[in-house]
Scaffold this motif. Structure first.
Motif, PDB file in Angstrom:
ATOM      1  N   ARG A 124      -6.625   2.511  10.271  1.00  0.00           N
ATOM      2  CA  ARG A 124      -5.985   1.641   9.281  1.00  0.00           C
ATOM      3  C   ARG A 124      -6.449   0.193   9.426  1.00  0.00           C
ATOM      4  O   ARG A 124      -6.709  -0.490   8.430  1.00  0.00           O
ATOM      5  N   THR A 140       4.211   2.797   2.738  1.00  0.00           N
ATOM      6  CA  THR A 140       4.827   1.737   3.544  1.00  0.00           C
ATOM      7  C   THR A 140       6.342   1.690   3.375  1.00  0.00           C
ATOM      8  O   THR A 140       6.975   0.687   3.690  1.00  0.00           O
ATOM      9  N   GLU A 198       0.829  -1.191   0.000  1.00  0.00           N
ATOM     10  CA  GLU A 198       0.000   0.000   0.000  1.00  0.00           C
ATOM     11  C   GLU A 198       0.871   1.251   0.000  1.00  0.00           C
ATOM     12  O   GLU A 198       2.044   1.202   0.379  1.00  0.00           O
ATOM     13  N   PRO A 223       2.330  -2.521   6.426  1.00  0.00           N
ATOM     14  CA  PRO A 223       2.398  -1.495   7.468  1.00  0.00           C
ATOM     15  C   PRO A 223       3.212  -1.982   8.661  1.00  0.00           C
ATOM     16  O   PRO A 223       3.353  -3.196   8.881  1.00  0.00           O
ATOM     17  N   VAL A 263      -5.753   5.445   2.417  1.00  0.00           N
ATOM     18  CA  VAL A 263      -4.754   4.672   3.151  1.00  0.00           C
ATOM     19  C   VAL A 263      -4.190   5.527   4.285  1.00  0.00           C
ATOM     20  O   VAL A 263      -3.600   6.581   4.043  1.00  0.00           O
ATOM     21  N   SER A 316      -1.514   5.788   6.078  1.00  0.00           N
ATOM     22  CA  SER A 316      -0.151   5.256   6.069  1.00  0.00           C
ATOM     23  C   SER A 316       0.730   5.941   7.094  1.00  0.00           C
ATOM     24  O   SER A 316       0.433   7.038   7.595  1.00  0.00           O
TER      25      SER A 316
END
Length: 384
Positions: free
Chosen positions: A290, A105, A102, A246, A306, A308
């Motif tokens: 998340r 990351t 994703e 992640p 996302v 992140s």
């Protein structure tokens, strides 16, 4: 004003090979073991460079001028050491490496670190876009020389890929799936035959460029991205895929966010003045949204965007800049607005999901007596 070497402006961000030049030089001297052709470090030293020496000071086998006798290597990538080891083994076998995952990351950061440690430079890079042409993977021409001399080796302009082939280095291809399929497929023959033919130079010995030992490709691709092109089966077969997920550990993510936010604020010319409690709340919100589940086990509706670690770093850095240059207020008051800016990027419905998170976990934590979360609950109105 004439800019001399001594008065050259400072750069916002240094490439990994310059930022960590002292560690790279130390590791090159510290581990004299066998190295694959073209590598500046041993595979073991590459893993240590990326993951750190786990709190242990490494010692040089003999004194070297300009190098410390002992040095602790700091971790730069937060993730599984086994993942990094697999990446290094792939590159040592001169096979293409594709880092997927994703957005946010640290795929690009990992590719930069690997290229710097393996080849001594991360500068040989192709940025994939919808406008990237096949020339970015093969070669172009200096048209002034081409018109004056015709197709000669001097008029040829190497792409980063061709430069890496000539020197036996790793080349990075960022966002490979954003390139059009016909452009992507230019890599198929390069990764198979390990040579580029320049038809315009067929009458010279420079018509074929064969890859020197050590040449390989490190590519990245986002799993959740719009406007991407599917890779062909032929191209996929020429890469080893590694998924970068992640950060699993909350404490490790918090440390990384603080470290990178501090660096960003320092580049802005200020010191970082955000309390750890505020950063803890930031990390908690990002991890809850998340994963779709709070740290207490309550269900949370995940936003479409996302959440992140990279986005969390940007929010933390923004809070740090505000604390430094707009003093007088509580930076915690700014957190909801920055979170709203993150979740609104893709789907307008994510605004309602963030409000739902406030009405759920934030409210329940406030009712539990936490002053931090009670203040955040009071700020719900700033999310409208």
């Amino acid at each position: 004003m004439t800019v001399t070497a001594s008065s050259a402006p400072a750069r916002q961000v240094q490439p990994a090979e310059e930022r960590y030049a002292a560690e790279l030089a130390f590791l090159a001297a510290q581990d004299p073991g066998p190295r694959p052709p073209g590598w500046v470090l041993t595979p073991r030293a590459v893993v240590t460079f990326v993951c750190g020496s786990e709190g242990v000071e490494l010692a040089l086998p003999a004194r070297r001028a300009g190098l410390p006798s002992k040095l602790e290597i700091m971790p730069k990538f937060v993730g599984e050491r086994a993942l990094v080891e697999r990446c290094v083994v792939t590159l040592a076998g001169e096979r293409g490496l594709l880092l997927t995952g994703e957005p946010g990351t640290a795929k690009s950061m990992l590719s930069e670190l690997l290229a710097a440690a393996v080849s001594g430079t991360s500068a040989l890079t192709v940025q994939g876009t919808a406008g990237t042409t096949e020339d970015a993977f093969r070669y172009g021409w200096n048209y002034a020389l081409l018109l004056a001399q015709g197709p000669t080796p001097q008029a040829l302009v190497d792409s980063p890929v061709l430069a890496a082939m000539r020197t036996g280095r790793a080349v990075r291809v960022e966002e490979i799936t954003r390139c059009l399929p016909e452009v992507q497929d230019a890599l198929v023959s390069l990764l198979s035959d390990r040579r580029i033919t320049v038809p315009e130079l067929t009458a010279t010995e420079d018509a074929v460029v064969s890859a020197a030992p050590g040449f390989t490709v490190i590519a990245t691709a986002n799993l959740r991205d719009r406007g991407v092109s599917e890779m062909s089966a032929a191209l996929k077969r020429r890469f080893n895929f590694e998924t970068v997920g992640p950060i699993a550990d909350a404490d490790a993510e918090a440390v990384l966010i603080r470290r990178q936010a501090v660096a960003a604020v320092q580049r802005a010319g200020a010191s970082f003045g955000v309390d750890d409690a505020v950063l803890d709340a930031l990390v908690t919100v990002f991890r809850d949204l998340r994963s779709g589940r709070s740290t207490e086990g309550w269900d949370v509706e995940r936003p479409g965007t996302v959440m992140s670690t990279a986005e969390a770093v940007q929010v933390a850095a923004s809070l740090g800049v505000a604390a430094a240059y707009l003093p007088g207020g509580d930076v915690l008051d700014l957190l909801p607005g920055h979170l709203l800016g993150v979740v609104r990027k893709d789907d307008p419905a994510d605004h309602a999901r963030l409000l739902g998170y406030w009405d759920g976990p934030v409210r329940r934590r406030a009712e539990g007596g936490s002053a931090m979360w009670r203040r955040l609950w009071d700020l719900r109105g700033s999310l409208r």
